[in-house]
Design a protein around this motif. Sequence first.
Motif, short mmCIF file in Angstrom:
data_model
loop_
_atom_site.label_atom_id
_atom_site.label_comp_id
_atom_site.label_asym_id
_atom_site.label_seq_id
_atom_site.Cartn_x
_atom_site.Cartn_y
_atom_site.Cartn_z
N ALA A 1 6.04 -1.05 35.59
CA ALA A 1 7.15 -0.23 34.92
C ALA A 1 7.13 -0.22 33.55
N GLU A 2 7.01 -1.38 32.84
CA GLU A 2 7.00 -1.38 31.33
C GLU A 2 5.82 -0.21 30.69
N LEU A 3 4.64 -0.48 31.22
CA LEU A 3 3.44 0.18 30.84
C LEU A 3 3.81 1.53 31.24
N ALA A 4 4.25 2.09 32.41
CA ALA A 4 4.27 3.46 32.73
C ALA A 4 5.42 3.96 31.74
N LYS A 5 6.34 3.30 31.32
CA LYS A 5 7.31 3.77 30.30
C LYS A 5 6.74 4.36 28.95
N LYS A 6 5.85 3.34 28.43
CA LYS A 6 5.28 3.37 27.29
C LYS A 6 4.31 4.30 27.21
N GLN A 7 3.96 4.95 28.27
CA GLN A 7 2.86 6.11 28.40
C GLN A 7 3.61 7.52 28.57
N GLY A 8 4.90 7.32 28.65
CA GLY A 8 5.86 8.49 28.68
C GLY A 8 6.31 8.84 29.96
N ALA A 9 5.92 8.08 31.14
CA ALA A 9 6.34 8.40 32.58
C ALA A 9 7.82 8.38 32.69
N PHE A 10 8.62 8.79 33.42
CA PHE A 10 10.02 8.79 33.81
C PHE A 10 9.81 7.65 34.98
N VAL A 11 10.90 6.61 34.73
CA VAL A 11 10.73 5.56 35.42
C VAL A 11 12.06 5.54 36.42
N ILE A 12 11.83 5.13 37.49
CA ILE A 12 12.93 5.07 38.56
C ILE A 12 12.89 3.75 39.14
N GLY A 13 14.03 3.11 39.05
CA GLY A 13 13.99 1.59 39.79
C GLY A 13 14.97 1.71 41.01
N ILE A 14 14.31 1.06 41.87
CA ILE A 14 15.29 0.69 43.10
C ILE A 14 15.32 -0.66 43.31
N THR A 15 16.38 -1.30 43.36
CA THR A 15 16.41 -2.97 43.47
C THR A 15 17.81 -3.31 44.22
N ASP A 16 18.01 -4.77 44.01
CA ASP A 16 19.19 -5.18 44.60
C ASP A 16 20.29 -5.64 43.72
N SER A 17 20.04 -5.25 42.42
CA SER A 17 20.95 -5.77 41.43
C SER A 17 21.27 -4.80 40.42
N ALA A 18 22.42 -4.95 39.90
CA ALA A 18 22.54 -3.67 38.62
C ALA A 18 21.75 -4.58 37.33
N ILE A 19 21.62 -5.79 37.52
CA ILE A 19 21.01 -6.30 36.18
C ILE A 19 19.62 -6.96 36.73
N ALA A 20 18.94 -6.44 37.49
CA ALA A 20 17.57 -6.95 38.04
C ALA A 20 16.60 -6.51 36.92
N PRO A 21 15.50 -7.51 36.73
CA PRO A 21 14.58 -7.31 35.57
C PRO A 21 14.06 -5.64 35.28
N ILE A 22 13.90 -5.11 36.48
CA ILE A 22 13.62 -3.72 36.21
C ILE A 22 14.24 -2.61 35.57
N LYS A 23 15.58 -3.04 35.32
CA LYS A 23 16.65 -2.32 34.49
C LYS A 23 16.23 -2.07 33.36
N GLU A 24 15.51 -2.92 32.73
CA GLU A 24 15.04 -2.80 31.33
C GLU A 24 14.06 -1.72 31.19
N HIS A 25 13.39 -1.28 32.01
CA HIS A 25 12.59 -0.07 32.08
C HIS A 25 12.88 1.24 32.61
N ALA A 26 13.94 0.93 33.34
CA ALA A 26 14.44 2.29 34.22
C ALA A 26 15.25 3.20 33.55
N ASP A 27 14.72 4.39 33.78
CA ASP A 27 15.56 5.58 33.31
C ASP A 27 16.63 5.89 34.18
N LEU A 28 16.41 5.46 35.68
CA LEU A 28 17.44 5.61 36.63
C LEU A 28 17.48 4.44 37.30
N LEU A 29 18.49 3.76 37.69
CA LEU A 29 18.56 2.45 38.48
C LEU A 29 19.50 2.70 39.76
#
Length: 287
Positions: free
Chosen positions: A199-227
């Motif tokens: 997710a981190e590398l995809a965001k650096k490439q300019g991709a729009f990142v969507i995170g689907i997770t189980d917590s509002a503060i899960a690690p994926i939050k740092e790189h997600a445009d939408l969580l």
Amino acid sequence: MVLKEVIEKEFNNLSKGQQKAAKYLLDHPKDFAVKSAGEIGKRIGVSETTVIRFCYSIQLSGYSELQKMVREQLLKANSTLGQYFTSKVELAEKPEFLASVMEKDCLHIRETIQNISQDDFDVLVERLIKTKKIYVTGLRSSFAAASWLSFTLGVVRGNAKLIRPDTDDLLLTITEMDKEATFIAISFDRYMKDTIKMAELAKKQGAFVIGITDSAIAPIKEHADLLFKIHSSEKSTIDAASALFSFLNAVIAGVSIQDGDRFQTRKEQYEKLDSEHFFIQPGGKLD
């Protein structure tokens, strides 16, 4: 009072130092159970006062009460499988086990509905319609959902790829991403580092990142445009599956309806195929 839920609810209102304490608490509850506020502060690079103010910010009387709740809530039934089994033993004591388990699934779905913003959902659907290419990943407990989502998006709109680190050339795949691409990461506890890194590398490439997770503060939050947070009142990620797949089904329905012309074209293409070589009707026989 459920400590994890309170932290998630209040997280955005905390100072940066208090947010560091909150993240460290959820990742390392054993440290909070046995170490002083001063020791915790030194470990994460904040003052002892910040750690204590964090306790006040989540409606606790002080650090001692926090330690008590950590020991009671976060250290018991630490294994997700153990928590899953324990919750089902409780349901087995009721007369209708099947109905009890499925009613619990319905509860998780209703809770997820409350957690997800309709506006965010609309943005997600619009993005999946307009984007040029979709990449989906999810590992371990998240793999089945990622596989289903990528397959179904491929059916209804095309250009959807499931990323598998064990077989795909990740560097090559990520270099193909740009601002016209969308990357969907499904990441549940225990959070796989490979998913977060992709997710981190995809965001650096300019991709729009969507995170689907189980917590509002899960690690994926740092790189997600939408969580999007899939709710489960139990610790086990297995119990989140029903709400997760229900949410993904809503996503597919939204894309199909909002992009009706493309869906109709895809449907007609499938209907033109001679499918007799691939499928068998109920009660039919293989030639």
